[in-house]
Design an enzyme around this catalytic site. Structure first.
Site, mmCIF file in Angstrom:
data_model
loop_
_atom_site.group_PDB
_atom_site.id
_atom_site.type_symbol
_atom_site.label_atom_id
_atom_site.label_comp_id
_atom_site.label_asym_id
_atom_site.label_seq_id
_atom_site.Cartn_x
_atom_site.Cartn_y
_atom_site.Cartn_z
ATOM 1 N N TRP A 102 -1.736 1.020 -3.131
ATOM 2 C CA TRP A 102 -0.826 1.726 -2.219
ATOM 3 C C TRP A 102 0.426 0.901 -1.965
ATOM 4 O O TRP A 102 1.532 1.442 -1.909
ATOM 5 C CB TRP A 102 -1.539 2.105 -0.922
ATOM 6 C CG TRP A 102 -2.529 3.198 -1.184
ATOM 7 C CD1 TRP A 102 -3.883 3.090 -1.151
ATOM 8 C CD2 TRP A 102 -2.243 4.543 -1.587
ATOM 9 N NE1 TRP A 102 -4.457 4.292 -1.500
ATOM 10 C CE2 TRP A 102 -3.481 5.205 -1.767
ATOM 11 C CE3 TRP A 102 -1.066 5.259 -1.807
ATOM 12 C CZ2 TRP A 102 -3.572 6.540 -2.163
ATOM 13 C CZ3 TRP A 102 -1.155 6.596 -2.195
ATOM 14 C CH2 TRP A 102 -2.386 7.219 -2.372
ATOM 15 N N ASP A 172 2.001 -0.209 6.584
ATOM 16 C CA ASP A 172 1.314 1.040 6.241
ATOM 17 C C ASP A 172 -0.105 0.926 6.779
ATOM 18 O O ASP A 172 -0.933 0.200 6.229
ATOM 19 C CB ASP A 172 1.308 1.237 4.713
ATOM 20 C CG ASP A 172 0.515 2.474 4.297
ATOM 21 O OD1 ASP A 172 -0.055 3.151 5.171
ATOM 22 O OD2 ASP A 172 0.471 2.752 3.076
ATOM 23 N N LYS A 196 -7.267 10.032 7.921
ATOM 24 C CA LYS A 196 -8.430 9.155 7.824
ATOM 25 C C LYS A 196 -8.996 8.861 9.218
ATOM 26 O O LYS A 196 -10.144 9.159 9.487
ATOM 27 C CB LYS A 196 -8.063 7.870 7.099
ATOM 28 C CG LYS A 196 -7.572 8.171 5.678
ATOM 29 C CD LYS A 196 -6.825 7.018 5.079
ATOM 30 C CE LYS A 196 -5.956 7.404 3.915
ATOM 31 N NZ LYS A 196 -6.654 8.017 2.799
HETATM 32 C C1 PLP Z 1 -3.013 2.992 2.487
HETATM 33 C C2 PLP Z 1 -2.478 4.332 2.077
HETATM 34 N N1 PLP Z 1 -1.159 4.522 2.057
HETATM 35 C C3 PLP Z 1 -0.637 5.714 1.704
HETATM 36 C C4 PLP Z 1 -1.429 6.771 1.329
HETATM 37 C C5 PLP Z 1 -0.801 8.079 0.941
HETATM 38 O O1 PLP Z 1 -0.934 8.926 2.016
HETATM 39 P P1 PLP Z 1 -0.475 10.458 1.992
HETATM 40 O O2 PLP Z 1 -1.390 11.173 1.074
HETATM 41 O O3 PLP Z 1 -0.627 10.836 3.436
HETATM 42 O O4 PLP Z 1 0.937 10.513 1.540
HETATM 43 C C6 PLP Z 1 -2.807 6.623 1.345
HETATM 44 C C7 PLP Z 1 -3.681 7.761 0.962
HETATM 45 O O5 PLP Z 1 -4.857 7.665 0.771
HETATM 46 C C8 PLP Z 1 -3.346 5.367 1.717
HETATM 47 O O6 PLP Z 1 -4.668 5.182 1.729
#
Ligand code: PLP
Length: 362
Positions: A102, A172, A196
């Site tokens: 991520w 994040d 989550k």
């Molecule tokens: C740590 C992290 N950042 C970003 C995201 C992306 O999130 P979204 O699907 O809400 O754009 C996720 C999705 O699982 C994630 O686990």
């Protein structure tokens, strides 16, 4: 059929009490004589609810008054671009610590819009740790350091904020928000997709220092993605996802009734410890992350004999243990054990793993 133990990484299990309350209020919410999703977001009833939710969130997460709280669209993925677009102008740069996939995505997106440096990465170690960080190596124009507090796929988590030599963090927190108390003093901005630990998908929480909002005046972004404009408009510059917002309120209520973030942290640590202990004491299962960096939220693990993966997943599902398949990037298994996951489900998983190992005859 009854509800199973759901280890989904996201959208993830919600507390049953929250789902039952939403069900009970589905047709008529409070005295609206309509569902909460059928009323105007600008009317006094919903505006009142939004105010209650923000106050509750501030109380639960101890968010200081000098931070603005925004609810936005586009998921955490939109924030990968929106943070640099809103916050970085002129010489200002972002620096990234990469501890998983991520962070890699956020880094690549940031580099499309603003000067972006790779401060450190543990990719060469297969993302099994947080890399060594030397603040001396940060560029003098660094406006913020971006970290992913919990890497949902790699299962690597920051248990303390890193030393950035005083440079604020952009974090994040998608997969560990509200799972433990937060030290906000080092943070400039935090963001998280809701799906989550906060509620259903379709809403993104942004918590940002109010003095940073001035930087957004120069931002070349659509108005709905401008942090300052959203702050000035109570996150209602356009029609928000009112139902998800309401659900976030119910989750926060449940969190408060369950003892708040201190209690969550104790519970989450206990659940994770139980699962890692089962993995570490077995030769049949293993987790590749160094113990001090392991996630309390997402526990990836591999079977020594990967040819048994399909049988493991099939039998787990029959035993009422859902969504244990690892992310396609890492393979193997992953148990996501967010706030709503009870220790009883973790115990059930451990018992299943031990049974499966014995039957596999190793
Ligand atoms: C740590 C992290 N950042 C970003 C995201 C992306 O999130 P979204 O699907 O809400 O754009 C996720 C999705 O699982 C994630 O686990």
């Amino acid at each position: 059929m009854s509800r199973a133990c759901n280890f989904s990484a996201g959208p993830a299990a919600l507390p049953e009490a929250v789902l039952l309350k939403a069900q009970a209020e589905f047709l008529e919410w409070r005295d609206a004589r309509a569902s909460v999703m059928e009323i105007s977001h600008r009317g006094p009833a919903f505006m009142g609810l939004a105010g209650e939710i923000e106050a509750r969130l501030r109380r639960v997460a101890a968010i200081p008054d000098d931070f603005a709280v925004l609810f936005m669209a586009g998921g955490a993925t939109a924030q990968f671009a929106l943070a640099p677009m809103n916050l970085l102008h002129g010489k200002a740069r972002a620096a990234f610590v990469l501890t998983g996939n991520w962070g890699q995505k956020a880094f690549a997106e940031s580099a499309r819009f603003a000067p972006t440096d790779l401060w450190a990465s543990s990719e060469d170690r297969g993302f099994d740790r947080i890399p060594e960080l030397d603040p001396e190596r940060l560029h003098p124009d660094t406006a913020y350091v971006h970290i992913t507090s919990n890497e949902t796929i790699a299962g690597v988590q920051f248990h303390d904020w890193p030393d950035t030599g005083g440079i604020p963090l952009v974090v994040d927190m998608s997969s560990d928000i509200l799972s433990r108390p937060v030290d906000w003093s080092r943070i400039g901005m935090a963001y998280a997709g809701a799906q989550k630990n906060i509620g259903p998908s379709g809403l993104t929480l942004v918590v940002i220092r109010k003095d940073w909002l001035q930087r957004c005046e120069q931002a070349q972004v659509p108005r709905v993605f401008n942090y300052k404009l959203q702050a000035e408009n109570d996150s209602m510059l356009n029609t928000p996802n009112t139902f998800a917002w309401y659900m976030v309120g119910l989750v926060l209520e449940w969190l408060e009734e369950s003892g708040g973030l201190e209690a969550m942290a104790v519970r989450n640590r206990e659940k994770a410890a139980r699962l890692y202990q089962a993995i570490d004491t077995s030769a049949f299962y293993h987790n590749r992350v160094l113990p001090e960096y392991r996630s309390w939220m997402n526990v990836p693990f591999h079977l020594a004999d990967e040819t048994r993966n399909a049988a493991f997943l099939q039998q787990a599902e029959q035993a009422g243990l859902l969504a244990l398949k690892g992310h396609r990037i890492s393979g193997g298994m992953r148990a996501s054990i967010y706030n709503a996951m009870g220790l009883d489900c973790v115990e059930k998983l451990v018992a299943f793993m031990q049974r499966f190992e014995q039957e596999a005859g190793t």
